[in-house]
Enzyme design. Sequence first.
Site, PDB file in Angstrom:
ATOM      1  N   ASP A 186       0.881  -1.175   0.000  1.00 27.80           N
ATOM      2  CA  ASP A 186       0.000   0.000   0.000  1.00 27.80           C
ATOM      3  C   ASP A 186       0.916   1.223   0.000  1.00 27.80           C
ATOM      4  O   ASP A 186       1.623   1.466   0.984  1.00 27.80           O
ATOM      5  CB  ASP A 186      -0.876  -0.038   1.269  1.00 27.80           C
ATOM      6  CG  ASP A 186      -1.673   1.245   1.448  1.00 27.80           C
ATOM      7  OD1 ASP A 186      -2.454   1.298   2.418  1.00 27.80           O
ATOM      8  OD2 ASP A 186      -1.521   2.184   0.643  1.00 27.80           O
TER       9      ASP A 186
ATOM     10  N   VAL B 174      -5.692   5.278  -5.870  1.00 26.70           N
ATOM     11  CA  VAL B 174      -4.509   5.646  -5.065  1.00 26.70           C
ATOM     12  C   VAL B 174      -4.563   7.132  -4.690  1.00 26.70           C
ATOM     13  O   VAL B 174      -4.141   7.531  -3.607  1.00 26.70           O
ATOM     14  CB  VAL B 174      -3.222   5.274  -5.837  1.00 26.70           C
ATOM     15  CG1 VAL B 174      -2.876   6.249  -6.940  1.00 26.70           C
ATOM     16  CG2 VAL B 174      -2.052   5.115  -4.896  1.00 26.70           C
ATOM     17  N   ASP B 175      -5.160   7.948  -5.539  1.00 23.91           N
ATOM     18  CA  ASP B 175      -5.333   9.387  -5.260  1.00 23.91           C
ATOM     19  C   ASP B 175      -6.146   9.564  -3.979  1.00 23.91           C
ATOM     20  O   ASP B 175      -5.757  10.291  -3.048  1.00 23.91           O
ATOM     21  CB  ASP B 175      -6.061  10.020  -6.457  1.00 23.91           C
ATOM     22  CG  ASP B 175      -5.985  11.538  -6.478  1.00 23.91           C
ATOM     23  OD1 ASP B 175      -6.603  12.128  -7.373  1.00 23.91           O
ATOM     24  OD2 ASP B 175      -5.312  12.114  -5.611  1.00 23.91           O
TER      25      ASP B 175
ATOM     26  N   SER C 271      -2.111   4.952 -14.213  1.00 23.66           N
ATOM     27  CA  SER C 271      -3.117   4.808 -15.275  1.00 23.66           C
ATOM     28  C   SER C 271      -3.696   3.399 -15.427  1.00 23.66           C
ATOM     29  O   SER C 271      -4.555   3.200 -16.299  1.00 23.66           O
ATOM     30  CB  SER C 271      -2.557   5.243 -16.654  1.00 23.66           C
ATOM     31  OG  SER C 271      -2.521   6.650 -16.741  1.00 23.66           O
TER      32      SER C 271
ATOM     33  N   TYR D 222      -8.085   4.628 -15.058  1.00 22.70           N
ATOM     34  CA  TYR D 222      -7.777   5.141 -16.411  1.00 22.70           C
ATOM     35  C   TYR D 222      -7.619   4.041 -17.451  1.00 22.70           C
ATOM     36  O   TYR D 222      -7.394   4.329 -18.628  1.00 22.70           O
ATOM     37  CB  TYR D 222      -6.568   6.069 -16.373  1.00 22.70           C
ATOM     38  CG  TYR D 222      -6.888   7.475 -15.868  1.00 22.70           C
ATOM     39  CD1 TYR D 222      -8.190   7.830 -15.530  1.00 22.70           C
ATOM     40  CD2 TYR D 222      -5.912   8.445 -15.731  1.00 22.70           C
ATOM     41  CE1 TYR D 222      -8.506   9.100 -15.082  1.00 22.70           C
ATOM     42  CE2 TYR D 222      -6.200   9.731 -15.282  1.00 22.70           C
ATOM     43  CZ  TYR D 222      -7.510  10.054 -14.960  1.00 22.70           C
ATOM     44  OH  TYR D 222      -7.816  11.314 -14.509  1.00 22.70           O
TER      45      TYR D 222
HETATM   46  N1  APR Z   1      -1.123   1.515  -3.125  1.00 24.46           N
HETATM   47  C1  APR Z   1      -0.551   1.145  -4.300  1.00 24.46           C
HETATM   48  N2  APR Z   1      -1.235   1.020  -5.455  1.00 24.46           N
HETATM   49  C2  APR Z   1      -2.566   1.284  -5.407  1.00 24.46           C
HETATM   50  C3  APR Z   1      -3.237   1.690  -4.226  1.00 24.46           C
HETATM   51  C4  APR Z   1      -2.448   1.793  -3.052  1.00 24.46           C
HETATM   52  N3  APR Z   1      -2.988   2.176  -1.884  1.00 24.46           N
HETATM   53  N4  APR Z   1      -4.560   1.874  -4.526  1.00 24.46           N
HETATM   54  C5  APR Z   1      -4.702   1.601  -5.830  1.00 24.46           C
HETATM   55  N5  APR Z   1      -3.519   1.228  -6.367  1.00 24.46           N
HETATM   56  C6  APR Z   1      -3.198   0.841  -7.737  1.00 24.46           C
HETATM   57  C7  APR Z   1      -4.327   0.299  -8.569  1.00 24.46           C
HETATM   58  O1  APR Z   1      -4.491  -1.090  -8.325  1.00 24.46           O
HETATM   59  C8  APR Z   1      -3.797   0.560  -9.977  1.00 24.46           C
HETATM   60  O2  APR Z   1      -2.919  -0.496 -10.357  1.00 24.46           O
HETATM   61  O3  APR Z   1      -2.796   2.020  -8.407  1.00 24.46           O
HETATM   62  C9  APR Z   1      -2.954   1.823  -9.812  1.00 24.46           C
HETATM   63  C10 APR Z   1      -3.572   3.072 -10.397  1.00 24.46           C
HETATM   64  O4  APR Z   1      -4.970   3.011 -10.210  1.00 24.46           O
HETATM   65  P1  APR Z   1      -5.840   4.347  -9.903  1.00 24.46           P
HETATM   66  O5  APR Z   1      -5.591   4.761  -8.524  1.00 24.46           O
HETATM   67  O6  APR Z   1      -7.232   4.038 -10.326  1.00 24.46           O
HETATM   68  O7  APR Z   1      -5.209   5.462 -10.852  1.00 24.46           O
HETATM   69  P2  APR Z   1      -5.347   5.691 -12.412  1.00 24.46           P
HETATM   70  O8  APR Z   1      -5.693   4.457 -13.157  1.00 24.46           O
HETATM   71  O9  APR Z   1      -4.090   6.441 -12.785  1.00 24.46           O
HETATM   72  O10 APR Z   1      -6.608   6.669 -12.533  1.00 24.46           O
HETATM   73  C11 APR Z   1      -6.472   7.978 -12.029  1.00 24.46           C
HETATM   74  O11 APR Z   1      -8.440   7.784 -10.708  1.00 24.46           O
HETATM   75  O12 APR Z   1      -8.455   8.062  -8.451  1.00 24.46           O
HETATM   76  C12 APR Z   1      -8.713   8.702  -9.636  1.00 24.46           C
HETATM   77  O13 APR Z   1      -8.279  11.012  -9.187  1.00 24.46           O
HETATM   78  C13 APR Z   1      -7.789   9.859  -9.856  1.00 24.46           C
HETATM   79  O14 APR Z   1      -8.978  10.634 -11.764  1.00 24.46           O
HETATM   80  C14 APR Z   1      -7.813   9.972 -11.344  1.00 24.46           C
HETATM   81  C15 APR Z   1      -7.855   8.511 -11.786  1.00 24.46           C
END
Ligand code: APR
Length: 179
Positions: free
Chosen positions: A10, A33-34, A117, A121
């Site tokens: 995490d 993750v955001d 992404s 995404y």
């Molecule tokens: N630690 C590590 N990796 C994580 C965590 C965590 N706590 N939570 C999620 N992930 C992984 C997901 O499994 C994925 O492989 O991070 C990767 C990116 O997923 P997202 O968080 O959905 O990000 P992304 O695909 O870049 O989309 C970005 O999602 O949360 C919104 O505000 C953000 O609009 C933006 C979009």
Amino acid sequence: MQRFSIIVGDITQSDAEAIVNAANTTLLGGSGVDGAIHAAAGPELLAECRALNGCKTGQAKLTRGYRLKAKYVLHTPGPIWQGGSHGEAALLASCYRSCLSLAAEHGIRTVDFPSISTGVYGYPLSQAATVALKAIMDFLAEHDLPRQVRMVCHTEAAAQVYRQVWNLWYAGSKADRMV
Ligand code: APR
């Protein structure tokens, strides 16, 4: 010493000097993750982000980490997958390069990345891993900082994909292979 590694975890629990946030262009938080990083860092992070007036896809902006163990957060909006012929690979590579450049400019020695992404995404994981590893390894070959970069995969399955891509392209010898 191996400057790059792949772990499962995490990213909000990371003790790296900087962690990367897979943000959106508003920098005002979201899910995935955001959402997790903002929840762990506390409200001061959003307050600092508000003053940044957003960030373009493929670019990166630095903030403090507040309640996170990490001292800094590097925010980068990745590309939204649209099938692969809309410049997604170049934009994704730019996310990694922009974060690493910003880290080096600030003398940051350790950086942890999530798999940008590949969640909301929709970027296919194996293709994203190929782009990510090339961007990271090319940057590390040309720069002394950061000293250590890790890909923090949220699941073992995701880590396996990254390891497979690593072993295909970067395992010069049997000893370099990641299992
Ligand atoms: N630690 C590590 N990796 C994580 C965590 C965590 N706590 N939570 C999620 N992930 C992984 C997901 O499994 C994925 O492989 O991070 C990767 C990116 O997923 P997202 O968080 O959905 O990000 P992304 O695909 O870049 O989309 C970005 O999602 O949360 C919104 O505000 C953000 O609009 C933006 C979009």
